[in-house]
Design an enzyme around this catalytic site. Structure first.
Site, PDB file in Angstrom:
ATOM      1  N   ASP A 195       1.282  -1.365  -0.181  1.00  0.00           N
ATOM      2  CA  ASP A 195      -0.047   0.075  -0.430  1.00  0.00           C
ATOM      3  C   ASP A 195       0.825   1.314   0.329  1.00  0.00           C
ATOM      4  O   ASP A 195       1.940   1.166   0.478  1.00  0.00           O
ATOM      5  CB  ASP A 195      -1.237   0.257   1.098  1.00  0.00           C
ATOM      6  CG  ASP A 195      -2.154   0.311   0.750  1.00  0.00           C
ATOM      7  OD1 ASP A 195      -2.496   1.944   0.370  1.00  0.00           O
ATOM      8  OD2 ASP A 195      -3.241   0.083   0.971  1.00  0.00           O
ATOM      9  N   HIS A 261      -2.954   3.094  -4.552  1.00  0.00           N
ATOM     10  CA  HIS A 261      -2.071   2.736  -3.256  1.00  0.00           C
ATOM     11  C   HIS A 261      -0.752   2.100  -3.785  1.00  0.00           C
ATOM     12  O   HIS A 261      -0.582   1.513  -3.107  1.00  0.00           O
ATOM     13  CB  HIS A 261      -3.079   1.692  -2.578  1.00  0.00           C
ATOM     14  CG  HIS A 261      -4.066   2.545  -2.070  1.00  0.00           C
ATOM     15  ND1 HIS A 261      -4.453   3.070  -1.000  1.00  0.00           N
ATOM     16  CD2 HIS A 261      -5.957   2.364  -2.741  1.00  0.00           C
ATOM     17  CE1 HIS A 261      -5.745   3.206  -0.620  1.00  0.00           C
ATOM     18  NE2 HIS A 261      -6.039   2.733  -1.574  1.00  0.00           N
ATOM     19  N   GLU A 324      -9.740   2.550  -5.496  1.00  0.00           N
ATOM     20  CA  GLU A 324      -9.399   4.281  -5.184  1.00  0.00           C
ATOM     21  C   GLU A 324      -8.176   4.940  -5.647  1.00  0.00           C
ATOM     22  O   GLU A 324      -7.418   5.405  -5.088  1.00  0.00           O
ATOM     23  CB  GLU A 324      -9.705   3.592  -3.465  1.00  0.00           C
ATOM     24  CG  GLU A 324     -10.387   4.001  -2.794  1.00  0.00           C
ATOM     25  CD  GLU A 324      -9.650   3.735  -1.038  1.00  0.00           C
ATOM     26  OE1 GLU A 324     -10.823   4.046  -0.186  1.00  0.00           O
ATOM     27  OE2 GLU A 324      -9.192   3.631  -0.069  1.00  0.00           O
TER      28      GLU A 324
HETATM   29  C1  ACM Z   1     -10.586  -0.742   0.327  1.00  0.00           C
HETATM   30  O1  ACM Z   1     -11.243  -0.105   1.570  1.00  0.00           O
HETATM   31  N1  ACM Z   1     -10.279   0.894  -0.141  1.00  0.00           N
HETATM   32  C2  ACM Z   1     -10.403  -1.666  -0.940  1.00  0.00           C
END
Ligand code: ACM
Length: 769
Positions: A195, A261, A324
């Site tokens: 991440d 991420h 995201e």
């Molecule tokens: C997530 O909660 N971004 C998968």
């Protein structure tokens, strides 16, 4: 003679009563098997009992060893695995169809576990381990009641996600999680290995991913930044974990999160970022802008990583994230825009789909399958891809109806970092409370999936995101006992769902987990206290009425008022307690066997206590919600203090404060790092006009309402310089006479470039008559 006969009669009655009780007592099983038929009699398992397995059957021998290991830890009995026949025995039976299915038969002569597959034998062993460990008679022989169980799972994917990217956990921690997943028949461990805040997978060809990407400098709330934190797993460590998990029926699904991420990746190899700069590994929770570059050399770079990943993780599924990914960097990059034109792609969403498709095809060519978060649906989904639905269930419904396999993992219900209670002793997490009952009620087969597409629902998964989970204790606290509810909704038949029965069956599982060294939250069973009416009325009447309850509603609540710890003989709570302020109530709920279901909790009824509120009792000011319960620093290992906060507007209210009775106050304040990646939500952060350099804490009687009347300012405290002041401090002030009872609003006006602030506690002092 006569005396002896009546004694004999009494003994016989006792024994038969005990036997009848054993036949009807709920079986200590979680998850509930598909079918259970109770018989007459029982088989007693004693220390040293032999467990037989067919000669040369390695799978059966492994199941016998696991049975022995669990029974030793959870029940204190030593079982002896042997080759050949024995009263407790594992057998292969091709008639038991399904790799995870098993039969378990107990009668007066012995216990037989039959399955065709290794995992069936394993699950039979786990069920037997539970049958052997129902009570607290540690180390003593146990009578397993006669029964016949035929069992198989409802869903194939019974998953739990651990996030060592946000806070790294040692590999040993993962071994413990695997053990306890297997105990309740969870079979998929999803590791969120990368991440923005850390890259945890050793890649031999690209060592900087862990040399640089595995370490970050924690955010500061003023003063010097802390020492760097992080860590990574070597491939050798992960291979060991994979083998250990496989032997317990647990497949590991590794996740490399892209194209968003990806900040740790870009920090290590900026040439695979988009705009050429080199960011630090992020310390901001949320959504950060750094994306993987979709250029050909970066696709090859990821494929190289996938080669190493596939060599370590032999399972079918590879998770490539996809969540995201705000597309601003791609939008602002002439090179990415030119690539999109060259490919005939109109939107950045399509660019993401194209990129995911490259990797999907690469994985498919190696016999693997790509799974991603539901955003991968947005620009059109590659045919081979499976979807993990987290933004509610729509992604799952759409994907399944399009013929893709799906896993249900919706936020907030199956996000285990959602707090499980509103208790003031809950460690940090997200403030959307998801109780044990909420998880238990969740139905993994969503409405809206066509009947012929239902087979695409692989199952359910809970995610323990770890922004606010720092220690192994904290991760375990969110997982246990809700993992038992997850196990039951994903393994047991839907028709077997019964929360009250589950609560009874859960208690022995909680005891097993504790004996295995796990922290298990008692939030659902701890006594909570509610004052009836307002504290102000109670103070005026010098009489306080307090209702006691547990979240799950299980057991009998017992309490003391003399400071002693309540036992099973303490007063049973029947109705709200009406008291003269002063005593401390101590209470706990007790099960039918007299065991406490949770540690006793206290409630002070002194007048001073009735005038004090802490962070968990504050409400949000009108603009916004308290979304998070945050620790003092990103790396704080203590469970307390924790602050309920709204990071968009640092305003909280002490509701219905007894202002009419008060002449002064103390406010305890904490300064917290502002380390949130808000992406486009940054415009929602409310900036106040500060009139001193670092802003102020402004207390008003009542909370300001847009276009409403101005609220009277009770006090203003300029905040100290964050660079030099301690991060916890207190303000005291006086209150004028004549105020009406009502909310006290506590608004900070510090610049949004600075750390933010939260109130830990506010104590009013009582005006002397
Ligand atoms: C997530 O909660 N971004 C998968």
């Amino acid at each position: 003679m006569i005396r002896n006969a009546s004694l004999l009669l009494a003994t016989t009655l006792l024994v038969s009563a005990a036997t009848a009780g054993a036949q009807t007592a709920p079986l200590p099983l979680v998850p509930m098997p598909q079918s259970v038929t109770r018989g007459a009699g029982s088989f007693t398992v004693s220390d040293g009992a032999h467990v037989g397995t067919p000669a040369g059957d390695a799978g059966a021998a492994a199941a016998a060893r696991l049975l022995a290991a669990h029974v030793k830890t959870e029940r204190g009995l030593t079982l002896a695995p042997v080759q050949g026949d024995a009263p407790i025995r594992f057998v292969r039976d091709a008639g038991v169809t399904g790799e995870e299915a098993y039969r378990l038969d107990v009668d007066g002569r012995g216990i037989r576990i039959a399955a065709s597959g290794d995992r069936g034998l394993l699950y039979g062993a786990m069920t037997l381990a539970q049958l052997i460990s129902p009570d607290r008679a540690f180390g003593k022989p146990t009578a397993v009641p006669a029964l016949a169980i035929a069992d198989a799972p409802r869903f194939a994917w019974r998953g739990l996600m651990i996030d060592p990217a946000r806070h790294f956990q040692p590999i040993e921690f993962l071994y413990g999680i695997v053990d306890q997943m297997a105990a309740v028949k969870l079979n998929t461990l999803h590791l969120h290995l990368t991440d923005d805040q850390g890259w945890r997978f050793e890649v031999k060809r690209y060592p900087k991913l862990t040399e640089i990407g595995a370490w970050r400098t924690p955010p500061s709330s003023g003063g010097a930044p802390g020492p760097r934190v992080g860590g990574f797993y070597t491939q050798a460590q992960l291979r060991g974990l994979v083998a250990y998990a496989a032997a317990r029926g647990v497949a590991i699904v590794p996740e490399i999160d892209l194209p968003g991420h990806a900040q740790a990746l870009v920090a290590a190899y900026p040439e695979h970022g988009v705009l050429g700069d080199r960011p630090a590994v992020s310390h901001d929770w949320g959504v950060n802008p750094y994306l993987l570059n979709p250029q050909a050399k970066s696709v090859r770079f990821i494929e190289d990583i996938l080669d190493e990943l596939m060599a370590v993780f032999p399972g079918t599924y590879i998770h490539l994230g996809g969540d995201e990914a705000v597309k601003d960097q791609w939008e602002r990059s002439p090179q990415v825009q030119a690539q999109m034109r060259g490919l005939g792609l109109k939107t950045e969403m399509q660019m993401q789909s194209w990129l995911i498709d490259q990797f999907g095809a690469y994985l498919a060519a190696k016999g693997r399958r790509l799974i991603g978060w539901d955003e991968i649906l947005e620009g059109g989904l590659p045919a081979s891809a499976s979807v993990m639905s987290w933004r509610g269930e729509k992604g799952a419904v759409d994907a399944a109806n399009q013929g893709h396999d799906v896993v249900l993992s919706p936020a907030p219900t199956l996000y285990f970092d959602s707090l499980q209670s509103d208790r003031g002793d809950e460690p940090p997490g997200r403030l959307s409370i998801q109780t044990l009952a909420d998880v238990y009620k969740y139905e993994p087969m969503p409405a809206g999936i066509a009947p012929d597409k239902a087979r695409h629902v692989l199952g359910a998964q809970a995610n323990s995101w770890s922004e606010y989970l720092v220690t192994p204790y904290q991760v375990q606290h969110v997982i246990f006992p809700r993992a038992a509810a997850l196990a039951e909704i994903s393994w047991s038949p839907k028709a077997a769902r019964d929360f009250t029965g589950f609560l009874d069956r859960l208690q022995p599982q909680i005891a097993r987990w504790r004996r295995s060294g796990m922290e298990v939250a008692d939030s659902a069973f701890a006594v909570g206290y509610t004052i009836q009416g307002s504290a102000a009325d109670a103070l005026r009447a010098n009489r306080v009425t307090v209702a006691l309850a547990t979240q799950a509603g299980a057991g009998t609540i017992r309490y003391t008022l003399d400071g002693s710890v309540p036992t099973a003989r303490a007063h049973a709570y029947a109705a709200p307690l009406s008291l003269t302020p002063g005593a401390t109530i101590r209470a706990a709920a007790f099960g039918p066997d007299g065991a406490a279901l949770a540690t006793a909790r206290d409630f002070a009824t002194s007048r001073a206590a009735l005038m004090t509120r802490d962070a968990s009792q504050f409400t949000a000011c009108p603009r916004g919600a308290l979304g998070l319960r945050v620790p003092l620093s990103s790396e704080a290992t203590a469970n307390a203090p924790a602050f309920n906060a709204n990071i968009f507007d640092t305003c909280t209210a002490y509701p219905a404060a007894p202002l009419s009775l008060s002449d002064g106050f103390t406010v305890e304040v904490a300064r917290l790092p502002r380390h949130y990646g808000l992406a486009h939500d940054i415009t929602k952060v409310r900036q106040h006009y500060n009139v001193t350099p670092y802003g102020e804490l402004v207390l008003t009687a009542g909370c300001p309402v847009t276009d409403g009347p101005k609220r009277p300012v009770l006090a203003t405290f300029p905040l100290p310089d964050p660079a030099s002041a301690p991060n916890r401090f207190r303000f005291t002030g006086t209150l004028p006479a004549g105020l009406a009872d009502g909310d006290i609003c506590m608004q900070f006006t510090s610049p949004t470039s600075d750390p933010f602030y939260a109130v830990e506690r506010m104590q009013l002092t009582e005006r002397r008559k």
